[in-house]
Design an enzyme around this catalytic site. Structure first.
Site, PDB file in Angstrom:
ATOM      1  N   TYR A  88      32.627  10.241  40.701  1.00  0.00           N
ATOM      2  CA  TYR A  88      32.603  11.391  41.170  1.00  0.00           C
ATOM      3  C   TYR A  88      30.865  11.242  41.314  1.00  0.00           C
ATOM      4  CZ  TYR A  88      34.087  16.009  42.350  1.00  0.00           C
ATOM      5  OH  TYR A  88      34.411  17.012  42.988  1.00  0.00           O
ATOM      6  N   LEU A  89      30.353  10.531  42.031  1.00  0.00           N
ATOM      7  CA  LEU A  89      29.150  10.293  41.949  1.00  0.00           C
ATOM      8  C   LEU A  89      28.173  11.539  42.475  1.00  0.00           C
ATOM      9  CD1 LEU A  89      29.064   6.764  43.628  1.00  0.00           C
ATOM     10  CD2 LEU A  89      29.231   7.250  41.146  1.00  0.00           C
ATOM     11  N   HIS A 105      23.386   9.428  39.650  1.00  0.00           N
ATOM     12  CA  HIS A 105      24.133   8.197  39.940  1.00  0.00           C
ATOM     13  C   HIS A 105      23.270   7.419  41.200  1.00  0.00           C
ATOM     14  CE1 HIS A 105      27.628  10.386  38.425  1.00  0.00           C
ATOM     15  NE2 HIS A 105      27.633   9.495  37.504  1.00  0.00           N
ATOM     16  N   GLY A 162      20.970   6.265  32.620  1.00  0.00           N
ATOM     17  CA  GLY A 162      20.424   7.525  32.831  1.00  0.00           C
ATOM     18  C   GLY A 162      20.069   8.147  31.387  1.00  0.00           C
ATOM     19  N   VAL A 182      17.875  13.569  36.779  1.00  0.00           N
ATOM     20  CA  VAL A 182      18.158  14.393  38.127  1.00  0.00           C
ATOM     21  C   VAL A 182      18.611  15.677  38.016  1.00  0.00           C
ATOM     22  CG1 VAL A 182      18.685  14.056  40.592  1.00  0.00           C
ATOM     23  CG2 VAL A 182      18.094  12.040  39.230  1.00  0.00           C
TER      24      VAL A 182
HETATM   25  P1  AMP Z   1      28.500   9.002  34.056  1.00  0.00           P
HETATM   26  O1  AMP Z   1      29.267   8.762  35.136  1.00  0.00           O
HETATM   27  O2  AMP Z   1      28.560  10.300  33.859  1.00  0.00           O
HETATM   28  O3  AMP Z   1      29.162   7.974  32.959  1.00  0.00           O
HETATM   29  O4  AMP Z   1      27.149   8.247  34.059  1.00  0.00           O
HETATM   30  C1  AMP Z   1      26.929   7.318  34.625  1.00  0.00           C
HETATM   31  C2  AMP Z   1      25.518   7.009  34.582  1.00  0.00           C
HETATM   32  O5  AMP Z   1      24.721   7.728  35.193  1.00  0.00           O
HETATM   33  C3  AMP Z   1      25.022   7.088  33.128  1.00  0.00           C
HETATM   34  O6  AMP Z   1      23.802   5.947  32.870  1.00  0.00           O
HETATM   35  C4  AMP Z   1      24.127   8.568  33.166  1.00  0.00           C
HETATM   36  O7  AMP Z   1      23.366   8.673  32.062  1.00  0.00           O
HETATM   37  C5  AMP Z   1      23.778   8.584  34.357  1.00  0.00           C
HETATM   38  N1  AMP Z   1      23.599   9.818  34.928  1.00  0.00           N
HETATM   39  C6  AMP Z   1      24.523  10.850  34.794  1.00  0.00           C
HETATM   40  N2  AMP Z   1      23.974  12.081  35.261  1.00  0.00           N
HETATM   41  C7  AMP Z   1      22.546  11.787  35.622  1.00  0.00           C
HETATM   42  C8  AMP Z   1      21.428  12.596  36.109  1.00  0.00           C
HETATM   43  N3  AMP Z   1      21.686  13.881  36.365  1.00  0.00           N
HETATM   44  N4  AMP Z   1      20.349  12.041  36.006  1.00  0.00           N
HETATM   45  C9  AMP Z   1      20.166  10.709  35.830  1.00  0.00           C
HETATM   46  N5  AMP Z   1      21.171   9.845  35.370  1.00  0.00           N
HETATM   47  C10 AMP Z   1      22.495  10.390  34.960  1.00  0.00           C
END
Ligand code: AMP
Length: 287
Positions: free
Chosen positions: A32-33, A37, A147, A176
Site C-alpha cells: 500500500y505504497l 516508501h 524509515g 515523509v
Molecule cells: P511499512 O510498509 O509500514 O512496513 O513500512 C515499510 C518501510 O517504510 C519502513 O521502513 C517504514 O519505516 C517506512 N516508512 C513508512 N512510512 C514512512 C514515512 N512516512 N516516511 C519515511 N519512511 C516511512
C-alpha cells in the site's frame, strides 16, 4: 521490472547479480505504497545497481486484536508505484511461502522492546526481526532501507544486524509527511474525515516541543507533560504513549543536554493507531 512470489526463483536471479559484484538495495514493506516508501526506494535506486522491494503483510508482527485482516492491500497499484520508482524486482510472497511450516528456530528481541510500541504491542518486534532475518537471507542485500517513522524498529534492526553479523549496511530515511505535517502512513486511510483534519496536530505538538527545547527547556518530564496536555486539549482520540528516550538505546533520560533524544507518540483514533516522532540532538533537532 520482475515480480517473484517464490523464494527460490528470486534467490536464483539475485545470486547471478551478486556473483558479478553488483550491489543490491533492499526496501522491505507491507505494501500500500506511498511517498514515504517511495523515498526509501529513491535512496536505494541512487546507491545501488539493483533495487529489490518486498511486499509482505507479515502476520507474525500483528497481535490478535490488531488489523492484520483489514490492513490495506492493493498490489496492482503498488506495482505501478514500484515501476515509476525504478524497482528491478518485487518480492511478493504468500504467507505459506514465507512460513511453510511451524518453525523449529525463532528469533527474539531481548532489548529495546520493553518501551514504546514494543510495550504496547507484545511480540510485535519478535515478528519484525523474524521476517527481516528471513528477508535478509533471501535477498542478501548490500544495503537495506528503513524509515525513521518507525524509529524503534530502525534501532532494533541496527541491533539485529550487529548482533547477528549481517554484512548489510542499514540506511535510515527521514519521515515523509503530507503538506499539512501528518506523517504518511498506509494506515491513514482508516481515518474518518474529522480525524484526518485534526491528525496533523500530532506533528504540530512535536514541533512545539522542539521549539521549547530550542528555547532551553531540557527537562523531558516537563516537555512530555506539556505535549500530553496539548494532545488532551486539542485532539479527540486517545494517547497510547508519549515518551522521550535516548536514541538509539531507548533508555529513560533525565535531561536532553548532550543526548540524542527520541520524542515518540502513538495516538489512537477510532480505527487507526498513528505513530510519529522527532529526533533531537543535544538539545537541537537532528533533521
Ligand atoms: P511499512 O510498509 O509500514 O512496513 O513500512 C515499510 C518501510 O517504510 C519502513 O521502513 C517504514 O519505516 C517506512 N516508512 C513508512 N512510512 C514512512 C514515512 N512516512 N516516511 C519515511 N519512511 C516511512
Amino acid at each position: 521490472m520482475k515480480i517473484y512470489t517464490k523464494v527460490k526463483d528470486l534467490q536464483k536471479d539475485l545470486m547471478a547479480y551478486s556473483k558479478f559484484g553488483k550491489s543490491i538495495g533492499f526496501v522491505p514493506t507491507m505494501g500500500y505504497l506511498h511517498e514515504g516508501h517511495q523515498k526509501l526506494l529513491n535512496e536505494a535506486r541512487k546507491e545501488n545497481d539493483i533495487v529489490v522491494l518486498s511486499i509482505f503483510v507479515n502476520p507474525l508482527q500483528f497481535g490478535p486484536n490488531e488489523d492484520l485482516d483489514t490492513y490495506p492491500r492493493d498490489f496492482a497499484r503498488d506495482e505501478q508505484v514500484a515501476k515509476v520508482s525504478g524497482v528491478d524486482y518485487i518480492f511478493y510472497p504468500s504467507v505459506e511461502e514465507m512460513y511453510p511450516k511451524t518453525p523449529c528456530v525463532k528469533v527474539f528481541v531481548t532489548g529495546k522492546s520493553d518501551v514504546l510500541c514494543g510495550s504496547k504491542r507484545p511480540g510485535h518486534f519478535d515478528g519484525v526481526v523474524t521476517v527481516v532475518t528471513k528477508l535478509f537471507h533471501i535477498v542478501q542485500p548490500t544495503r537495506a532501507y528503513f524509515g525513521l517513522k518507525d524509529a524503534q524498529q530502525a534501532a532494533i534492526i541496527d541491533s539485529l544486524v550487529a548482533d547477528f553479523n549481517f554484512p548489510i549496511e542499514i540506511v535510515k530515511v527521514d519521515i515523509v509527511r503530507e503538506s499539512d505535517g501528518l506523517a504518511k502512513s498506509s494506515r491513514n486511510v482508516y481515518l474518518t474525515e474529522e480525524e484526518r483534519q485534526e491528525a496533523p496536530l500530532i506533528y504540530k505538538g512535536l514541533k512545539q516541543l522542539k521549539e521549547s527545547v530550542a528555547k532551553g527547556q531540557m527537562n523531558p518530564f516537563d516537555l512530555k507533560q506539556a505535549l500530553c496536555t496539548f494532545y488532551e486539549t486539542n485532539l479527540h482520540g486517545q494517547i497510547d504513549y508519549v515518551e522521550i528516550l535516548s536514541y538509539p538505546d531507548l533508555k529513560p533520560i533525565s535531561t536532553l543536554i548532550g543526548q540524542t533524544a527520541l520524542v515518540a507518540v502513538a495516538y489512537k483514533y477510532s480505527k487507526a493507531r498513528l505513530i510519529d516522532n522527532v529526533l533531537i540532538q543535544g538539545g537541537k533537532e537532528t533533521k
